[in-house]
Each structure stands twice: as structure tokens, then as C-alpha cells.
Design a protein around this motif. Structure first.
Motif, PDB file in Angstrom:
ATOM      1  N   ALA A 194       0.798  -0.981  -0.220  1.00 31.12           N
ATOM      2  CA  ALA A 194      -0.200  -0.176  -0.244  1.00 31.12           C
ATOM      3  C   ALA A 194       0.698   1.048   0.011  1.00 31.12           C
ATOM      4  O   ALA A 194       0.516   2.160  -0.662  1.00 31.12           O
ATOM      5  CB  ALA A 194      -0.754   0.161   1.373  1.00 31.12           C
ATOM      6  N   VAL A 195       1.928   1.368   0.684  1.00 30.02           N
ATOM      7  CA  VAL A 195       2.849   2.433   1.206  1.00 30.02           C
ATOM      8  C   VAL A 195       4.072   1.909   0.928  1.00 30.02           C
ATOM      9  O   VAL A 195       4.516   0.823   1.635  1.00 30.02           O
ATOM     10  CB  VAL A 195       2.582   3.114   2.111  1.00 30.02           C
ATOM     11  CG1 VAL A 195       3.382   4.523   2.250  1.00 30.02           C
ATOM     12  CG2 VAL A 195       1.065   3.799   2.234  1.00 30.02           C
ATOM     13  N   ALA A 196       5.099   2.275   0.352  1.00 24.00           N
ATOM     14  CA  ALA A 196       6.597   2.197   0.395  1.00 24.00           C
ATOM     15  C   ALA A 196       7.232   3.350   0.539  1.00 24.00           C
ATOM     16  O   ALA A 196       6.808   4.627  -0.345  1.00 24.00           O
ATOM     17  CB  ALA A 196       7.103   1.130  -0.533  1.00 24.00           C
ATOM     18  N   ASP A 197       8.384   3.354   1.353  1.00 25.21           N
ATOM     19  CA  ASP A 197       9.225   4.634   1.113  1.00 25.21           C
ATOM     20  C   ASP A 197      10.482   4.523   0.323  1.00 25.21           C
ATOM     21  O   ASP A 197      10.562   3.160  -0.261  1.00 25.21           O
ATOM     22  CB  ASP A 197       9.637   5.168   2.573  1.00 25.21           C
ATOM     23  CG  ASP A 197      10.839   4.357   3.394  1.00 25.21           C
ATOM     24  OD1 ASP A 197      11.289   3.284   2.466  1.00 25.21           O
ATOM     25  OD2 ASP A 197      10.796   4.130   4.533  1.00 25.21           O
ATOM     26  N   ARG A 198      11.134   5.497   0.075  1.00 22.87           N
ATOM     27  CA  ARG A 198      12.192   5.379  -1.162  1.00 22.87           C
ATOM     28  C   ARG A 198      13.160   4.036  -0.730  1.00 22.87           C
ATOM     29  O   ARG A 198      14.131   4.034  -1.456  1.00 22.87           O
ATOM     30  CB  ARG A 198      12.691   6.628  -1.272  1.00 22.87           C
ATOM     31  CG  ARG A 198      11.787   7.653  -1.995  1.00 22.87           C
ATOM     32  CD  ARG A 198      12.285   9.102  -2.150  1.00 22.87           C
ATOM     33  NE  ARG A 198      12.980   8.928  -3.505  1.00 22.87           N
ATOM     34  CZ  ARG A 198      12.028   9.167  -4.698  1.00 22.87           C
ATOM     35  NH1 ARG A 198      10.998   9.340  -4.773  1.00 22.87           N
ATOM     36  NH2 ARG A 198      12.750   8.797  -5.953  1.00 22.87           N
ATOM     37  N   ALA A 199      13.325   3.879   0.537  1.00 18.31           N
ATOM     38  CA  ALA A 199      14.422   3.106   0.956  1.00 18.31           C
ATOM     39  C   ALA A 199      13.664   1.384   0.951  1.00 18.31           C
ATOM     40  O   ALA A 199      14.524   0.847   1.157  1.00 18.31           O
ATOM     41  CB  ALA A 199      14.729   3.493   2.599  1.00 18.31           C
ATOM     42  N   GLY A 200      12.490   1.308   0.827  1.00 19.59           N
ATOM     43  CA  GLY A 200      11.898   0.066   0.533  1.00 19.59           C
ATOM     44  C   GLY A 200      11.297  -0.347   1.833  1.00 19.59           C
ATOM     45  O   GLY A 200      10.868  -1.606   1.584  1.00 19.59           O
ATOM     46  N   ASN A 201      11.072   0.366   2.883  1.00 20.89           N
ATOM     47  CA  ASN A 201      10.269   0.040   3.982  1.00 20.89           C
ATOM     48  C   ASN A 201       8.795  -0.038   3.728  1.00 20.89           C
ATOM     49  O   ASN A 201       8.390   1.183   2.832  1.00 20.89           O
ATOM     50  CB  ASN A 201      10.496   0.904   5.153  1.00 20.89           C
ATOM     51  CG  ASN A 201      11.874   0.841   5.492  1.00 20.89           C
ATOM     52  OD1 ASN A 201      12.379   0.083   5.983  1.00 20.89           O
ATOM     53  ND2 ASN A 201      12.614   2.115   5.565  1.00 20.89           N
ATOM     54  N   CYS A 202       8.023  -0.998   3.866  1.00 20.16           N
ATOM     55  CA  CYS A 202       6.733  -1.026   3.328  1.00 20.16           C
ATOM     56  C   CYS A 202       5.667  -1.375   4.382  1.00 20.16           C
ATOM     57  O   CYS A 202       5.854  -1.936   5.245  1.00 20.16           O
ATOM     58  CB  CYS A 202       6.694  -2.448   2.364  1.00 20.16           C
ATOM     59  SG  CYS A 202       7.699  -2.447   0.830  1.00 20.16           S
ATOM     60  N   ARG A 203       4.412  -0.784   3.969  1.00 21.72           N
ATOM     61  CA  ARG A 203       3.246  -1.018   4.819  1.00 21.72           C
ATOM     62  C   ARG A 203       2.133  -1.678   3.752  1.00 21.72           C
ATOM     63  O   ARG A 203       2.128  -1.187   2.672  1.00 21.72           O
ATOM     64  CB  ARG A 203       2.570   0.134   5.401  1.00 21.72           C
ATOM     65  CG  ARG A 203       1.401  -0.102   6.239  1.00 21.72           C
ATOM     66  CD  ARG A 203       1.092   1.209   6.880  1.00 21.72           C
ATOM     67  NE  ARG A 203       0.649   2.413   6.213  1.00 21.72           N
ATOM     68  CZ  ARG A 203      -0.435   2.502   5.438  1.00 21.72           C
ATOM     69  NH1 ARG A 203      -1.508   1.392   5.672  1.00 21.72           N
ATOM     70  NH2 ARG A 203      -0.641   3.559   4.791  1.00 21.72           N
ATOM     71  N   PHE A 204       1.668  -2.641   4.316  1.00 22.88           N
ATOM     72  CA  PHE A 204       0.411  -3.347   3.288  1.00 22.88           C
ATOM     73  C   PHE A 204      -0.775  -3.021   4.221  1.00 22.88           C
ATOM     74  O   PHE A 204      -0.892  -3.143   5.364  1.00 22.88           O
ATOM     75  CB  PHE A 204       0.591  -4.780   3.533  1.00 22.88           C
ATOM     76  CG  PHE A 204       2.130  -5.149   2.945  1.00 22.88           C
ATOM     77  CD1 PHE A 204       2.212  -5.471   1.801  1.00 22.88           C
ATOM     78  CD2 PHE A 204       3.240  -5.533   3.715  1.00 22.88           C
ATOM     79  CE1 PHE A 204       3.786  -5.811   1.029  1.00 22.88           C
ATOM     80  CE2 PHE A 204       4.351  -6.079   3.205  1.00 22.88           C
ATOM     81  CZ  PHE A 204       4.709  -6.022   1.999  1.00 22.88           C
ATOM     82  N   HIS A 205      -2.044  -3.181   3.207  1.00 21.08           N
ATOM     83  CA  HIS A 205      -3.272  -2.759   3.980  1.00 21.08           C
ATOM     84  C   HIS A 205      -3.978  -4.324   4.072  1.00 21.08           C
ATOM     85  O   HIS A 205      -4.173  -4.773   2.958  1.00 21.08           O
ATOM     86  CB  HIS A 205      -4.127  -1.775   2.956  1.00 21.08           C
ATOM     87  CG  HIS A 205      -5.348  -1.586   3.349  1.00 21.08           C
ATOM     88  ND1 HIS A 205      -5.644  -0.806   4.279  1.00 21.08           N
ATOM     89  CD2 HIS A 205      -6.388  -1.712   2.843  1.00 21.08           C
ATOM     90  CE1 HIS A 205      -7.046  -0.680   4.559  1.00 21.08           C
ATOM     91  NE2 HIS A 205      -7.566  -1.285   3.545  1.00 21.08           N
TER      92      HIS A 205
END
Length: 259
Positions: free
Chosen positions: A177-188
Motif C-alpha cells: 500500500a505504501v513504501a518509502d524510497r528505501a523500501g520500507n513497506c506497509r501493507f493494507h
């Protein structure tokens, strides 16, 4: 490696996937699958692929597109039912399928990403999962061409358990759902399903993200997948991010009260 892992496009992100590569692919049914990475790989042309995924998409969508083009030769999955072409190729002897219990499959990928070579689980003890003989590939005449081998069974705490090897793949394709430019991710919600273990299993993990933010914009407590597991991030357009389908939609007429 740069902290900025954002690729210019999905096509660029999958450009170096080669024939014969193994892929771990996130999603459950069609929920949370990397729609546009799969489409980019279809256009890219790599074949003779081994796919590790809960299922193989459905007819005409998701991994089903690669399957229909005969680009997949082996599947490690836990479910076949929603894809008629998947079942047809398997039963016709055109496809090697290693059916694995669903929780075991998720743990095999997670263990691969954690550096664990194998683990013992009670799931499958006393069945063909442990004793061998599951048909992995058929001859065209319906006889078994290749069957699963027997696995080691040991007793821990008075309970029999079967040894399962972990899975590490050349590439992982997932959707966040969301990722930052370093690849850390959040899923919904339900899109968390197999995306996290699949991402961990890949030596090269590519994420398509509905939203890409700057490093630090995701609260550390909201990071479901650390960027250490991710090498490339593809930012979706708003139109692409809104593209989500399910296998079956069941509705009832809207009443004035529910409206």
C-alpha cells in the motif's frame, strides 16, 4: 547500495529477470497481487519460470496470464481451484505442481528469508505430504510421471513432526500500500497475506507500491516489511493503484435503509 530504490518503471524493474528464474509472488487469489509487475514480466518475455505463490491467479488475470502464455513450467502452491487452465495444464502433464499446505508454504518462504534452512512442523504428518507420493507431474495418459519424495519425520515433545525445507527464490514480486524510497513497506488489510513472506524469500525483491513516500514518513511501528528485504520499488500511478479485482463478487440489491 543507495537508499533510493525507486525504479523508473515496472518494465525497468523486471528487465533483468532471466529465463529459468524462480519467483516468489505475493497475493492471495487476486487480493494484493503485484498486477503491474506481472504484466511487465509478461511483456518482458522471460520463460521457463518456477513460481512460488499461494495460487496461480485466475483465468485471464494475475499469474494466470503467464500461465496461459506457457511461460511457467513449475509451480509451488497451496491452491489450484480458481484457475481452470492451471488445473488443465497440471492434469494434462504440461506443468509440474508441488502442492504444499498453506501455512507450511508461508513458513517455507519466511524461513528462507530468515536464513533458516529447514524446520519441523506437525502439519502433514500421517499423510502423503510426509510419506510421499503426491503427484507433482502427470504423463499425458494420466499416470504419475513425478511424485513427491518421503520426508524425514521426528518426534518433539511427544508429537511427530515433518521436516520442510525453506524456500529462497531468485526474485520476489510483491505489492504494498505504501513504501518509502528505501523500501520500507506497509501493507493494507488482507493484502498482507503472502506479500511479506514472499518478499523475504527473494534474493531480489521488487515492490510495486500504491504510494511512495520519503524515508521517515512511515512510522516505524507501521513498517510491516523492513527495507533491508527490498531492492527495487515501483511507484504506481493513481489509476494503477486503484486497479483491484477479486475472483468473485456477491452482492444483494441496495435497499433504502442500507443506502
Amino acid at each position: 547500495m543507495s537508499l533510493d530504490k525507486v525504479a523508473a518503471s515496472a518494465a525497468e524493474a523486471v528487465a533483468d529477470i532471466t529465463d529459468g528464474a524462480s519467483l516468489a509472488v505475493g497475493g492471495f487469489g487476486l487480493a494484493g497481487i503485484p498486477w503491474f509487475l506481472i504484466e511487465a514480466l509478461l511483456e518482458q518475455g522471460a520463460g521457463d519460470l518456477t513460481v512460488v505463490s499461494n495460487n496461480c491467479g485466475v483465468d485471464g488475470a494475475g499469474l494466470g496470464l503467464l500461465l496461459e502464455e506457457r511461460r511457467i513450467t513449475r509451480v509451488i502452491a497451496s491452491y489450484v481451484g480458481e484457475n481452470k487452465e492451471f488445473a488443465r495444464q497440471y492434469l494434462a502433464g504440461e506443468l509440474t505442481v508441488e502442492l504444499t499446505p498453506q501455512g507450511t508454504l508461508a513458513e517455507r518462504m519466511r524461513a528462507g528469508g530468515a536464513g533458516v534452512g529447514a524446520f519441523f512442523t506437525p502439519t502433514g504428518v500421517g499423510t502423503m505430504v510426509a510419506e510421499g507420493g503426491l503427484p507433482w507431474r502427470y504423463h499425458p495418459d494420466g499416470s504419475v510421471a513425478l511424485a513427491s519424495p518421503a520426508k524425514e519425520v521426528r518426534t518433539f515433545g511427544g508429537r511427530e513432526m515433518v521436516l520442510e525445507e525453506s524456500i529462497v527464490t531468485d526474485v520476489a514480486l510483491v505489492r504494498a500500500a505504501v513504501a518509502d524510497r528505501a523500501g520500507n513497506c506497509r501493507f493494507h488489510a488482507s493484502a498482507r497475506n503472502f506479500n511479506m513472506p514472499a518478499a523475504m524469500a527473494g534474493r531480489l525483491t521488487i515492490v510495486e507500491a500504491e504510494q511512495v513516500v520519503e524515508v521517515g514518513a512511515i512510522d516505524p511501528d507501521d513498517v510491516h516489511l523492513p527495507g533491508v528485504f527490498v531492492q527495487r520499488v515501483v511507484a504506481l500511478t493513481p489509476e494503477q493503484a486503484a486497479h483491484k479485482e477479486i475472483e468473485k463478487r456477491t452482492t444483494r440489491p441496495r435497499t433504502e435503509e442500507s443506502a
